[in-house]
Design an enzyme around this catalytic site. Sequence first.
Site, PDB file in Angstrom:
ATOM      1  N   ASP A 154       0.860  -1.178   0.000  1.00 42.46           N
ATOM      2  CA  ASP A 154       0.000   0.000   0.000  1.00 42.46           C
ATOM      3  C   ASP A 154       0.904   1.239   0.000  1.00 42.46           C
ATOM      4  O   ASP A 154       1.357   1.670  -1.048  1.00 42.46           O
ATOM      5  CB  ASP A 154      -0.900  -0.092   1.237  1.00 42.46           C
ATOM      6  CG  ASP A 154      -1.938   1.005   1.326  1.00 42.46           C
ATOM      7  OD1 ASP A 154      -2.037   1.815   0.410  1.00 42.46           O
ATOM      8  OD2 ASP A 154      -2.669   1.065   2.337  1.00 42.46           O
ATOM      9  N   PHE A 161      -9.771   0.077  -0.320  1.00 42.25           N
ATOM     10  CA  PHE A 161      -9.500  -0.881   0.747  1.00 42.25           C
ATOM     11  C   PHE A 161     -10.101  -2.232   0.358  1.00 42.25           C
ATOM     12  O   PHE A 161     -11.257  -2.317  -0.019  1.00 42.25           O
ATOM     13  CB  PHE A 161     -10.093  -0.397   2.074  1.00 42.25           C
ATOM     14  CG  PHE A 161      -9.672  -1.247   3.215  1.00 42.25           C
ATOM     15  CD1 PHE A 161      -8.404  -1.104   3.773  1.00 42.25           C
ATOM     16  CD2 PHE A 161     -10.520  -2.229   3.729  1.00 42.25           C
ATOM     17  CE1 PHE A 161      -7.987  -1.921   4.813  1.00 42.25           C
ATOM     18  CE2 PHE A 161     -10.108  -3.050   4.769  1.00 42.25           C
ATOM     19  CZ  PHE A 161      -8.846  -2.887   5.312  1.00 42.25           C
TER      20      PHE A 161
HETATM   21  P1  IMP Z   1       1.837  -0.554   3.853  1.00 38.68           P
HETATM   22  O1  IMP Z   1       2.889  -0.570   4.943  1.00 38.68           O
HETATM   23  O2  IMP Z   1       1.051   0.721   3.862  1.00 38.68           O
HETATM   24  O3  IMP Z   1       2.413  -0.861   2.479  1.00 38.68           O
HETATM   25  O4  IMP Z   1       0.774  -1.665   4.203  1.00 38.68           O
HETATM   26  C1  IMP Z   1       1.168  -2.972   4.310  1.00 38.68           C
HETATM   27  C2  IMP Z   1       0.208  -3.856   5.030  1.00 38.68           C
HETATM   28  O5  IMP Z   1      -1.010  -3.203   5.364  1.00 38.68           O
HETATM   29  C3  IMP Z   1      -0.177  -5.042   4.163  1.00 38.68           C
HETATM   30  O6  IMP Z   1       0.738  -6.094   4.276  1.00 38.68           O
HETATM   31  C4  IMP Z   1      -1.554  -5.381   4.690  1.00 38.68           C
HETATM   32  O7  IMP Z   1      -1.455  -6.254   5.764  1.00 38.68           O
HETATM   33  C5  IMP Z   1      -2.109  -4.049   5.135  1.00 38.68           C
HETATM   34  N1  IMP Z   1      -2.973  -3.465   4.080  1.00 38.68           N
HETATM   35  C6  IMP Z   1      -2.654  -2.535   3.163  1.00 38.68           C
HETATM   36  N2  IMP Z   1      -3.688  -2.263   2.349  1.00 38.68           N
HETATM   37  C7  IMP Z   1      -4.691  -3.051   2.759  1.00 38.68           C
HETATM   38  C8  IMP Z   1      -6.042  -3.258   2.282  1.00 38.68           C
HETATM   39  O8  IMP Z   1      -6.537  -2.649   1.308  1.00 38.68           O
HETATM   40  N3  IMP Z   1      -6.753  -4.182   2.971  1.00 38.68           N
HETATM   41  C9  IMP Z   1      -6.289  -4.885   4.025  1.00 38.68           C
HETATM   42  N4  IMP Z   1      -5.038  -4.737   4.493  1.00 38.68           N
HETATM   43  C10 IMP Z   1      -4.249  -3.829   3.865  1.00 38.68           C
END
Ligand code: IMP
Length: 179
Positions: free
Chosen positions: A107, A156
């Site tokens: 994300d 999401f």
């Molecule tokens: P980041 O650190 O923002 O890249 O997010 C990483 C983690 O957040 C992922 O490994 C997921 O566990 C969680 N995550 C990110 N986007 C979503 C989503 O749309 N749905 C559910 N979990 C998410």
Amino acid sequence: MNETVKLHDKEFEVFIAKEEIESINKELADTINKDYKGKYPIVLSILNGSFIFAADLVRYFDFPMKIEFVRYSSYEGTESTGRIKQILGLKSNIEGRDLLIVEDIVDTGFTLSKALAELKSHGPASVKVVSLLLKPDALQHEIPIDYVGKEIPNDFVVGYGLDYDELGRDLPAIYKLKA
Ligand code: IMP
């Protein structure tokens, strides 16, 4: 398969069907099998979200591997908190090993950038990343993602290992928040 599901207070609708996930996984494995031919990597699943993806993907791999799990947590509800909360450590010595990191979704890239820096400090021979999903519009960190299953808009999503406050991981398809 239910077209819509309600988790806590929110409604979600089908976004990526089970069959599409399966063909994405096969395609990813085809490429990864070529790159890891003759190698013996450590496949590192980032918990909790990637447990189902990792379990499906490794069954299409045709090279020997060691499978490991680590855990970082940066989410509360549907917004990233911007902090990594929990770590469950690595059991193997990764020095000199080829490391293939398995992520469910990238994300902001915050979790992965922290994880990569930490893992690289242990001196692996190589590090590659496979992520089932990527939200390019949300990405805030320069991180190399070697294999991407599917790029998605900044919505999401839940299901296939991904949760909304711990619900929805068991759904066989991927759902997105209903508009
Ligand atoms: P980041 O650190 O923002 O890249 O997010 C990483 C983690 O957040 C992922 O490994 C997921 O566990 C969680 N995550 C990110 N986007 C979503 C989503 O749309 N749905 C559910 N979990 C998410």
